[in-house]
Design a protein around this motif. Structure first.
Motif, PDB file in Angstrom:
ATOM      1  N   LEU A 349       0.817  -1.172   0.016  1.00 52.55           N
ATOM      2  CA  LEU A 349       0.099   0.079   0.101  1.00 52.55           C
ATOM      3  C   LEU A 349       0.783   1.065   0.151  1.00 52.55           C
ATOM      4  CD1 LEU A 349      -2.797   1.344   0.166  1.00 52.55           C
ATOM      5  CD2 LEU A 349      -2.715   0.985   2.839  1.00 52.55           C
ATOM      6  N   SER A 350       1.907   1.273   0.686  1.00 50.97           N
ATOM      7  CA  SER A 350       3.021   2.491   0.770  1.00 50.97           C
ATOM      8  C   SER A 350       3.483   2.779  -0.547  1.00 50.97           C
ATOM      9  CB  SER A 350       3.939   2.074   1.779  1.00 50.97           C
ATOM     10  OG  SER A 350       4.982   3.349   2.038  1.00 50.97           O
ATOM     11  N   LEU A 351       3.977   1.743  -1.322  1.00 55.62           N
ATOM     12  CA  LEU A 351       4.488   1.892  -2.574  1.00 55.62           C
ATOM     13  C   LEU A 351       3.346   2.126  -3.621  1.00 55.62           C
ATOM     14  CD1 LEU A 351       6.729  -1.299  -2.927  1.00 55.62           C
ATOM     15  CD2 LEU A 351       7.268   0.891  -2.378  1.00 55.62           C
ATOM     16  N   GLN A 355       3.267   5.936  -5.323  1.00 54.44           N
ATOM     17  CA  GLN A 355       3.351   6.162  -6.721  1.00 54.44           C
ATOM     18  C   GLN A 355       2.244   7.119  -7.277  1.00 54.44           C
ATOM     19  OE1 GLN A 355       3.028   2.466  -8.889  1.00 54.44           O
ATOM     20  NE2 GLN A 355       3.653   3.419 -10.873  1.00 54.44           N
ATOM     21  N   VAL A 356       1.062   6.691  -6.726  1.00 56.87           N
ATOM     22  CA  VAL A 356      -0.379   7.369  -6.954  1.00 56.87           C
ATOM     23  C   VAL A 356      -0.051   9.000  -6.703  1.00 56.87           C
ATOM     24  CG1 VAL A 356      -2.569   7.533  -6.729  1.00 56.87           C
ATOM     25  CG2 VAL A 356      -1.730   5.355  -7.095  1.00 56.87           C
ATOM     26  N   LYS A 361       1.108  14.624  -7.448  1.00 56.52           N
ATOM     27  CA  LYS A 361       1.806  15.775  -6.892  1.00 56.52           C
ATOM     28  C   LYS A 361       2.504  16.504  -8.310  1.00 56.52           C
ATOM     29  CE  LYS A 361       5.523  17.225  -3.974  1.00 56.52           C
ATOM     30  NZ  LYS A 361       6.596  16.784  -3.025  1.00 56.52           N
ATOM     31  N   LYS A 362       3.189  15.499  -9.156  1.00 51.28           N
ATOM     32  CA  LYS A 362       3.511  16.053 -10.346  1.00 51.28           C
ATOM     33  C   LYS A 362       2.545  16.803 -11.362  1.00 51.28           C
ATOM     34  CE  LYS A 362       6.120  14.621 -14.260  1.00 51.28           C
ATOM     35  NZ  LYS A 362       6.662  13.194 -15.345  1.00 51.28           N
ATOM     36  N   LEU A 363       1.357  16.176 -11.237  1.00 50.74           N
ATOM     37  CA  LEU A 363       0.102  16.937 -11.977  1.00 50.74           C
ATOM     38  C   LEU A 363      -0.139  18.401 -11.332  1.00 50.74           C
ATOM     39  CD1 LEU A 363      -1.641  16.513 -14.109  1.00 50.74           C
ATOM     40  CD2 LEU A 363      -3.211  15.325 -12.468  1.00 50.74           C
ATOM     41  N   ARG A 382       0.810   1.849 -19.270  1.00 50.19           N
ATOM     42  CA  ARG A 382      -0.481   1.167 -18.361  1.00 50.19           C
ATOM     43  C   ARG A 382      -1.402   2.304 -17.985  1.00 50.19           C
ATOM     44  NH1 ARG A 382       3.916   2.571 -15.301  1.00 50.19           N
ATOM     45  NH2 ARG A 382       3.302   3.728 -13.093  1.00 50.19           N
ATOM     46  N   TYR A 383      -2.639   1.701 -17.879  1.00 47.44           N
ATOM     47  CA  TYR A 383      -3.867   2.566 -17.792  1.00 47.44           C
ATOM     48  C   TYR A 383      -4.618   2.104 -16.389  1.00 47.44           C
ATOM     49  CZ  TYR A 383      -8.366   5.142 -18.660  1.00 47.44           C
ATOM     50  OH  TYR A 383      -9.443   5.599 -18.587  1.00 47.44           O
ATOM     51  N   ASP A 384      -4.805   3.507 -15.539  1.00 43.30           N
ATOM     52  CA  ASP A 384      -5.488   3.398 -14.509  1.00 43.30           C
ATOM     53  C   ASP A 384      -6.083   4.476 -14.030  1.00 43.30           C
ATOM     54  OD1 ASP A 384      -3.455   5.230 -13.832  1.00 43.30           O
ATOM     55  OD2 ASP A 384      -2.203   3.846 -12.681  1.00 43.30           O
ATOM     56  N   GLU A 385      -6.569   4.725 -12.979  1.00 42.47           N
ATOM     57  CA  GLU A 385      -7.332   6.083 -12.925  1.00 42.47           C
ATOM     58  C   GLU A 385      -6.544   7.488 -12.943  1.00 42.47           C
ATOM     59  OE1 GLU A 385      -7.496   3.287 -11.068  1.00 42.47           O
ATOM     60  OE2 GLU A 385      -9.439   2.610 -10.898  1.00 42.47           O
ATOM     61  N   VAL A 386      -5.418   7.253 -12.378  1.00 41.22           N
ATOM     62  CA  VAL A 386      -4.495   8.476 -12.585  1.00 41.22           C
ATOM     63  C   VAL A 386      -4.175   8.744 -14.092  1.00 41.22           C
ATOM     64  CG1 VAL A 386      -2.207   9.404 -11.809  1.00 41.22           C
ATOM     65  CG2 VAL A 386      -3.541   7.972 -10.376  1.00 41.22           C
ATOM     66  N   THR A 387      -4.162   7.888 -14.770  1.00 44.19           N
ATOM     67  CA  THR A 387      -3.753   7.908 -16.080  1.00 44.19           C
ATOM     68  C   THR A 387      -4.945   8.650 -16.796  1.00 44.19           C
ATOM     69  OG1 THR A 387      -2.486   5.725 -16.110  1.00 44.19           O
ATOM     70  CG2 THR A 387      -3.259   6.684 -18.365  1.00 44.19           C
TER      71      THR A 387
END
Length: 623
Positions: A349-351, A355-356, A361-363, A382-387
């Motif tokens: 979970l920490s990793l 990452q998320v 933060k970068k966004l 890779r596709y996820d919610e942040v993507t």
């Protein structure tokens, strides 16, 4: 409390200071006890306030941090998983193990009690059979006339008793006590002295010391005697030898069994090294604390008691350590598994959160630099919610760039339009005065047609200029169109049939000025509307709910498809294609309404043109 220096405390992590003396000033004056007690009261109050502040700060940080919320949810879910797992283990592992141990205890207890009853019944049968033996009671009852008869009777009794003693090495004594018989005694098997009357009715097994050895004895009356003879038979056994095998535990029970009499004296046990005579030396607590058939846990042992009869009891004292070792081993394994799961899942979970939230933060940093630098984010494969969020961010940047370009173009067109409007307002008073003079000259010359044309021209310029304002009422926009149409009709000798209408209730609605006149003007310039034939122009303003709908229709030459496509697509059109101002209508409507308007043109070559404009009423109504 004596005055002293102020006590100042800073709450760690929040930077808030509390002046203890000022805050508890009144409280300090009320404190009349020893100085250290007053100080402790103030210090306790300060610690309480600091704790409240810390808790409040943590709650604020929690409410503002998704990261902390996710960690809290994870910790709570982990706690729920632990509790549920522990409950499942308790129901399906710990409780069944405990029930199994209880069932084993009850099974062993019932087995031992049954064995003891069987063994004792066997000795009772031996005693009962001997007491009804014909040789014994005949030998005791016969009148012996001489020594030979006495010797024969005693020998018969001896052989009869020896026969049963030979069958069981556990029987230590078989003795006959008689009174009223004339056979006397042999000093080993038959006794006349020591006869006790109460033994005739005694039926209990009792411990007696015989020749320095404690034996378990029972007396039974000898039946069918005559000649006033009374006698009883005594059997003595070594209790440990008699019942030792009966009190052995089975089913992997790590403990001992004890057989006790009514005085809680140990008759037999499975513990060869007990070295105690009474049960009190074995049990934790008093014997009265234990109930029949009830399993009791005391310290590290489990104890259960079962009655053989009213006086004898069987006690099972089993170590609970073996059971607890199984339970503790199961708990240790479950705890290790849960701890490993918690540790591994916490790392995962920490990793994942790092990452998320790193990408988020970068966004956010890109958004902060958006004013000076519009840079797109590189979307991972890779596709996820942040993507999805990053893709939407890039799409937003594209729209933003497009909007900026459109706004720059609108601003440029607006500046052109304002410049043209400014040029058209050059010295309007001079124009109005000149037109007024021309009107009077026309009236003096009795030229009413020219005077009417001058009136329409004056009205047209007054409404189009509108003192430099960009908005008009719908009624004024319709008057402006009418003035222009009147001028054109007089110019072309009314060869065109023109119809102008307006629904009631929309006359006060504000709209941008000069949105209809350029369209009507283009009909005369490019529609060949003055050619011979039945030429017609219709202009209408209708109430369409929350919108005002304008329609300008003519049956002139129409518009070519290539130009019509540019027109409806709001693409750049050369001014000589439609005349001055057509392109500006799009820009003016976009400036005032954004995208909340309709501007459509439908036309067929040599078949006429229809322009449809729908504007919201949100401009308001003139008061």
């Amino acid at each position: 409390m004596a005055a002293g220096p102020d006590f100042v405390s800073e709450t760690t992590g929040f930077g808030k200071h509390f002046n203890l003396r000022s805050r508890y000033k009144g409280r300090a004056r009320q404190c009349s006890g020893p100085k250290n007690i007053c100080f402790n009261l103030g210090k306790s109050a300060e610690m309480g306030d600091n704790l409240k502040t810390i808790i409040k700060g943590l709650l604020v940080r929690l409410s503002h941090s998704i990261h902390l919320k996710l960690i809290l949810i994870y910790v709570l879910s982990l706690l729920v998983v632990h509790l549920v797992t522990w409950w499942v283990l308790s129901v399906f592992l710990f409780q069944p193990q405990e029930k199994e141990r209880m069932d084993n205890m009850h099974y062993n207890l019932e087995k031992i009690v049954g064995n003891i009853r069987n063994i004792r019944e066997n000795y009772d049968n031996i005693l009962y059979r001997l007491c009804n033996n014909r040789i014994i009671y005949k030998s005791l009852s016969d009148k012996c006339r001489n020594y030979e008869a006495v010797w024969e009777a005693l020998t018969n009794i001896k052989y009869t008793l020896n026969e049963d003693m030979a069958r069981s090495s556990i029987i230590k004594k078989l003795e006959v006590y008689q009174q009223g018989s004339d056979i006397g005694q042999d000093g080993r098997y038959v006794y006349a002295d020591g006869f006790e009357e109460e033994k005739l009715t005694s039926s209990d097994w009792k411990l007696e010391s015989i020749d320095g050895t404690v034996l378990l004895c029972r007396y039974q009356k000898i039946f069918s005697l005559y000649n006033d003879t009374r006698a009883y038979l005594k059997i003595a056994v070594e209790s440990q030898e008699a019942f030792g095998d009966a009190v052995e535990l089975e089913l992997d029970m790590n403990g001992f069994a004890y057989l006790t009499d009514g005085n809680n004296r140990i008759l037999a046990s499975s513990d060869p090294g007990a070295g105690v005579t009474y049960l009190s030396g074995v049990l934790p607590g008093h014997e009265s604390d234990y109930k029949d058939g009830v399993l009791t846990k005391q310290k590290d042992v489990m104890i259960i008691k079962g009655p053989v009869d009213e006086r004898w009891n069987v006690w099972l004292v089993v170590s609970a350590r073996q059971y607890m070792d199984k339970v503790n081993r199961a708990k240790s394994i479950a705890g290790a598994v849960l701890l490993g799961y918690g540790f591994c899942s916490a790392i995962a979970l920490s990793l994942l959160l790092s990452q998320v939230f790193g990408r988020l933060k970068k966004l956010g940093e890109r958004m902060e630099r958006l004013k000076g630098d519009i840079s797109y984010i590189t979307v991972p494969e890779r596709y996820d919610e942040v993507t999805a969020l990053e893709i939407k961010y890039n799409t937003m940047l594209e729209k933003l760039e497009h909007t900026i370009e459109e706004m720059a173009e609108v601003k440029n067109q607006k500046q052109k339009f304002e410049l043209k409007s400014l040029e058209s307002q050059i010295n309007p008073h001079f124009l109005y005065n000149t037109l007024g003079v021309m009107r009077w000259e026309a009236l003096e010359s009795n030229n009413s047609k020219l005077a009417a044309m001058i009136d329409d021209l004056t009205a047209f310029y007054r409404l189009s200029l509108n003192k430099g304002q960009g908005l008009l009422k719908v009624e004024q926009e319709i008057k402006l169109v009418k003035a222009y149409v009147n001028i054109q009709q007089m110019r072309w000798d009314y060869v065109v049939d023109v119809s102008i209408s307006m629904d009631p209730g929309i006359s006060e609605v504000m709209v941008p000025k000069m949105i209809l006149q350029p369209l009507v003007e283009n009909i005369w310039l490019h529609g060949n509307i003055t050619a011979e034939g039945n030429q017609r122009i219709e202009v209408s303003a209708k109430n369409a709910g929350t919108y005002v709908e304008f329609k300008i229709w003519d049956n002139g030459n129409g518009i070519s498809e290539s130009i019509l496509e540019k027109f409806n697509g709001n693409k750049e059109i050369a001014e000589d294609s439609f005349g001055i101002g057509i392109q500006f209508i799009h820009n003016i409507l976009k400036h005032y309404y954004g995208t909340d308007y309709v501007y459509e043109v439908s036309s067929k070559k040599q078949d006429g043109t229809l322009v449809r404009i729908m504007l919201p009423k949100e401009m308001g109504v003139m008061s």
